[in-house]
Scaffold this motif. Structure first.
Motif, PDB file in Angstrom:
ATOM      1  N   TYR A  60     -20.942 -36.114  10.557  1.00  0.00           N
ATOM      2  CA  TYR A  60     -21.939 -36.838   9.758  1.00  0.00           C
ATOM      3  C   TYR A  60     -21.278 -38.095   9.216  1.00  0.00           C
ATOM      4  O   TYR A  60     -20.214 -38.019   8.595  1.00  0.00           O
ATOM      5  N   LYS A  61     -21.848 -39.245   9.495  1.00  0.00           N
ATOM      6  CA  LYS A  61     -21.318 -40.513   8.989  1.00  0.00           C
ATOM      7  C   LYS A  61     -22.295 -41.104   7.984  1.00  0.00           C
ATOM      8  O   LYS A  61     -23.497 -41.099   8.203  1.00  0.00           O
ATOM      9  N   GLN A  62     -21.735 -41.607   6.890  1.00  0.00           N
ATOM     10  CA  GLN A  62     -22.589 -42.211   5.872  1.00  0.00           C
ATOM     11  C   GLN A  62     -21.840 -43.364   5.205  1.00  0.00           C
ATOM     12  O   GLN A  62     -20.651 -43.247   4.897  1.00  0.00           O
ATOM     13  N   GLU A  63     -22.535 -44.458   4.976  1.00  0.00           N
ATOM     14  CA  GLU A  63     -21.901 -45.619   4.361  1.00  0.00           C
ATOM     15  C   GLU A  63     -21.634 -45.353   2.884  1.00  0.00           C
ATOM     16  O   GLU A  63     -22.512 -44.887   2.157  1.00  0.00           O
ATOM     17  N   ARG A  64     -20.429 -45.621   2.464  1.00  0.00           N
ATOM     18  CA  ARG A  64     -20.029 -45.469   1.065  1.00  0.00           C
ATOM     19  C   ARG A  64     -19.345 -46.750   0.584  1.00  0.00           C
ATOM     20  O   ARG A  64     -18.964 -47.611   1.384  1.00  0.00           O
ATOM     21  N   THR A  65     -19.180 -46.872  -0.719  1.00  0.00           N
ATOM     22  CA  THR A  65     -18.528 -48.041  -1.303  1.00  0.00           C
ATOM     23  C   THR A  65     -17.131 -47.656  -1.756  1.00  0.00           C
ATOM     24  O   THR A  65     -16.958 -46.693  -2.505  1.00  0.00           O
ATOM     25  N   GLY A  66     -16.137 -48.415  -1.300  1.00  0.00           N
ATOM     26  CA  GLY A  66     -14.749 -48.090  -1.592  1.00  0.00           C
ATOM     27  C   GLY A  66     -14.058 -49.092  -2.494  1.00  0.00           C
ATOM     28  O   GLY A  66     -14.690 -49.729  -3.343  1.00  0.00           O
ATOM     29  N   LEU A  67     -12.769 -49.244  -2.289  1.00  0.00           N
ATOM     30  CA  LEU A  67     -11.930 -50.115  -3.113  1.00  0.00           C
ATOM     31  C   LEU A  67     -12.480 -51.536  -3.181  1.00  0.00           C
ATOM     32  O   LEU A  67     -12.780 -52.150  -2.162  1.00  0.00           O
ATOM     33  N   ASN A  68     -12.629 -52.027  -4.413  1.00  0.00           N
ATOM     34  CA  ASN A  68     -13.115 -53.381  -4.666  1.00  0.00           C
ATOM     35  C   ASN A  68     -14.496 -53.665  -4.060  1.00  0.00           C
ATOM     36  O   ASN A  68     -14.823 -54.810  -3.754  1.00  0.00           O
ATOM     37  N   GLY A  69     -15.293 -52.598  -3.892  1.00  0.00           N
ATOM     38  CA  GLY A  69     -16.661 -52.772  -3.406  1.00  0.00           C
ATOM     39  C   GLY A  69     -16.797 -52.875  -1.899  1.00  0.00           C
ATOM     40  O   GLY A  69     -17.895 -53.138  -1.404  1.00  0.00           O
ATOM     41  N   LYS A  70     -15.713 -52.668  -1.157  1.00  0.00           N
ATOM     42  CA  LYS A  70     -15.774 -52.756   0.304  1.00  0.00           C
ATOM     43  C   LYS A  70     -16.432 -51.511   0.880  1.00  0.00           C
ATOM     44  O   LYS A  70     -16.066 -50.383   0.551  1.00  0.00           O
ATOM     45  N   SER A  71     -17.392 -51.700   1.777  1.00  0.00           N
ATOM     46  CA  SER A  71     -18.108 -50.587   2.378  1.00  0.00           C
ATOM     47  C   SER A  71     -17.313 -49.985   3.542  1.00  0.00           C
ATOM     48  O   SER A  71     -16.568 -50.670   4.227  1.00  0.00           O
ATOM     49  N   PHE A  72     -17.476 -48.681   3.745  1.00  0.00           N
ATOM     50  CA  PHE A  72     -16.885 -47.992   4.882  1.00  0.00           C
ATOM     51  C   PHE A  72     -17.764 -46.776   5.194  1.00  0.00           C
ATOM     52  O   PHE A  72     -18.626 -46.406   4.399  1.00  0.00           O
ATOM     53  N   PHE A  73     -17.535 -46.175   6.351  1.00  0.00           N
ATOM     54  CA  PHE A  73     -18.313 -45.001   6.741  1.00  0.00           C
ATOM     55  C   PHE A  73     -17.472 -43.748   6.562  1.00  0.00           C
ATOM     56  O   PHE A  73     -16.439 -43.573   7.219  1.00  0.00           O
ATOM     57  N   ILE A  74     -17.929 -42.887   5.660  1.00  0.00           N
ATOM     58  CA  ILE A  74     -17.220 -41.646   5.383  1.00  0.00           C
ATOM     59  C   ILE A  74     -17.552 -40.641   6.490  1.00  0.00           C
ATOM     60  O   ILE A  74     -18.661 -40.635   7.033  1.00  0.00           O
ATOM     61  N   LEU A  75     -16.577 -39.805   6.851  1.00  0.00           N
ATOM     62  CA  LEU A  75     -16.759 -38.803   7.894  1.00  0.00           C
ATOM     63  C   LEU A  75     -16.747 -37.396   7.293  1.00  0.00           C
ATOM     64  O   LEU A  75     -15.897 -37.087   6.460  1.00  0.00           O
ATOM     65  N   LYS A  76     -17.692 -36.574   7.720  1.00  0.00           N
ATOM     66  CA  LYS A  76     -17.742 -35.176   7.301  1.00  0.00           C
ATOM     67  C   LYS A  76     -18.257 -34.338   8.467  1.00  0.00           C
ATOM     68  O   LYS A  76     -18.885 -34.862   9.390  1.00  0.00           O
ATOM     69  N   PHE A  77     -18.001 -33.033   8.392  1.00  0.00           N
ATOM     70  CA  PHE A  77     -18.691 -32.144   9.297  1.00  0.00           C
ATOM     71  C   PHE A  77     -20.139 -32.062   8.818  1.00  0.00           C
ATOM     72  O   PHE A  77     -20.399 -31.972   7.617  1.00  0.00           O
ATOM     73  N   ARG A  78     -21.078 -32.093   9.745  1.00  0.00           N
ATOM     74  CA  ARG A  78     -22.489 -32.021   9.357  1.00  0.00           C
ATOM     75  C   ARG A  78     -22.806 -30.647   8.782  1.00  0.00           C
ATOM     76  O   ARG A  78     -22.539 -29.625   9.410  1.00  0.00           O
ATOM     77  N   THR A  79     -23.408 -30.619   7.594  1.00  0.00           N
ATOM     78  CA  THR A  79     -23.744 -29.358   6.939  1.00  0.00           C
ATOM     79  C   THR A  79     -25.238 -29.236   6.641  1.00  0.00           C
ATOM     80  O   THR A  79     -25.675 -28.229   6.089  1.00  0.00           O
ATOM     81  N   MET A  80     -26.017 -30.262   7.005  1.00  0.00           N
ATOM     82  CA  MET A  80     -27.448 -30.241   6.734  1.00  0.00           C
ATOM     83  C   MET A  80     -28.252 -30.447   8.011  1.00  0.00           C
ATOM     84  O   MET A  80     -27.711 -30.869   9.034  1.00  0.00           O
ATOM     85  N   GLN A  81     -29.529 -30.157   7.923  1.00  0.00           N
ATOM     86  CA  GLN A  81     -30.424 -30.421   9.033  1.00  0.00           C
ATOM     87  C   GLN A  81     -30.474 -31.938   9.295  1.00  0.00           C
ATOM     88  O   GLN A  81     -30.241 -32.738   8.393  1.00  0.00           O
TER      89      GLN A  81
END
Length: 209
Positions: A60-81
């Protein structure tokens, strides 16, 4: 001061503690790389169970906000429909009906977070730091908590001071206070304390959703 998306952000001068950040990044990368190699058989089994349990991708990839406001895509195992957000972005709730059977177990023991080790190796995250939020929620919280963006002064993490002192049970204002405590007091000893306190949280499945 830097302006990001129309918002002002006070940026911490990380050069004040160059040795700390060098050691932290080195440890983060080595721990995550070694862990991915050691856990590879387990991760393959998790991937198979996810595919057998429900239709959709393994990760599961989702855009998140990181250091100093820079966006990145966080990675997780999919746990939802796969249609979990058909009604718009929302936080996971206790006993959330969108969570799959395998996802329930993965979230309970934080196994779904392991792919974030790749984010850490890329330099987008750290093992320890404030949890990365979605931009839409940051903007929402800022309406009532103008300083909420100050959490972006350090790399986001998988675990952190706020996570071991409340996790999902605290509101955004309390989360900010705890994250700012870490930002103002970070050290190798504090990081070690957070790691040690994170172990029982994982083993005894505390504060998960």
């Amino acid at each position: 001061m830097k302006v990001i998306n129309g918002q002002s952000l006070v940026i911490t001068n990380n050069k004040n503690k160059p040795l700390y950040f060098f050691i932290k990044q080195l440890i983060d990368s080595l721990v995550c790389l070694c862990s991915l190699i050691i856990l590879f058989p387990l991760l393959m089994m998790v991937a198979i169970f996810i595919k057998l349990d429900s239709p959709g991708p393994i990760f599961y990839k989702q855009e998140r906000t990181g250091l100093n406001g820079k966006s990145f895509f966080i990675l997780k195992f999919r746990t939802m429909q796969i249609d979990a957000e058909k009604n718009g972005p929302q936080w996971a709730n206790l006993n959330d009906s969108r969570i799959t059977r395998v996802g329930y177990f993965l979230r309970k023991y934080r196994i779904d977070e392991i792919p974030q080790f790749i984010n850490i190796i890329r330099g987008e995250m750290s093992i320890i730091g404030p949890r990365p939020e979605r931009s839409i929620f940051i903007k929402k919280f800022e309406k009532d908590i103008p300083d909420f963006r100050r959490r972006l002064q350090v790399k986001p993490g998988i675990t952190g001071w706020a996570q071991i002192n409340g996790g999902y049970e605290i509101d955004p204002k309390e989360k900010l206070e705890l994250d700012l405590y870490y930002i103002h007091h970070f050290s190798i000893l504090l990081d070690l304390k957070i790691i040690l306190k994170s172990v029982p949280v994982i083993l005894f499945a505390k504060g998960w959703r």
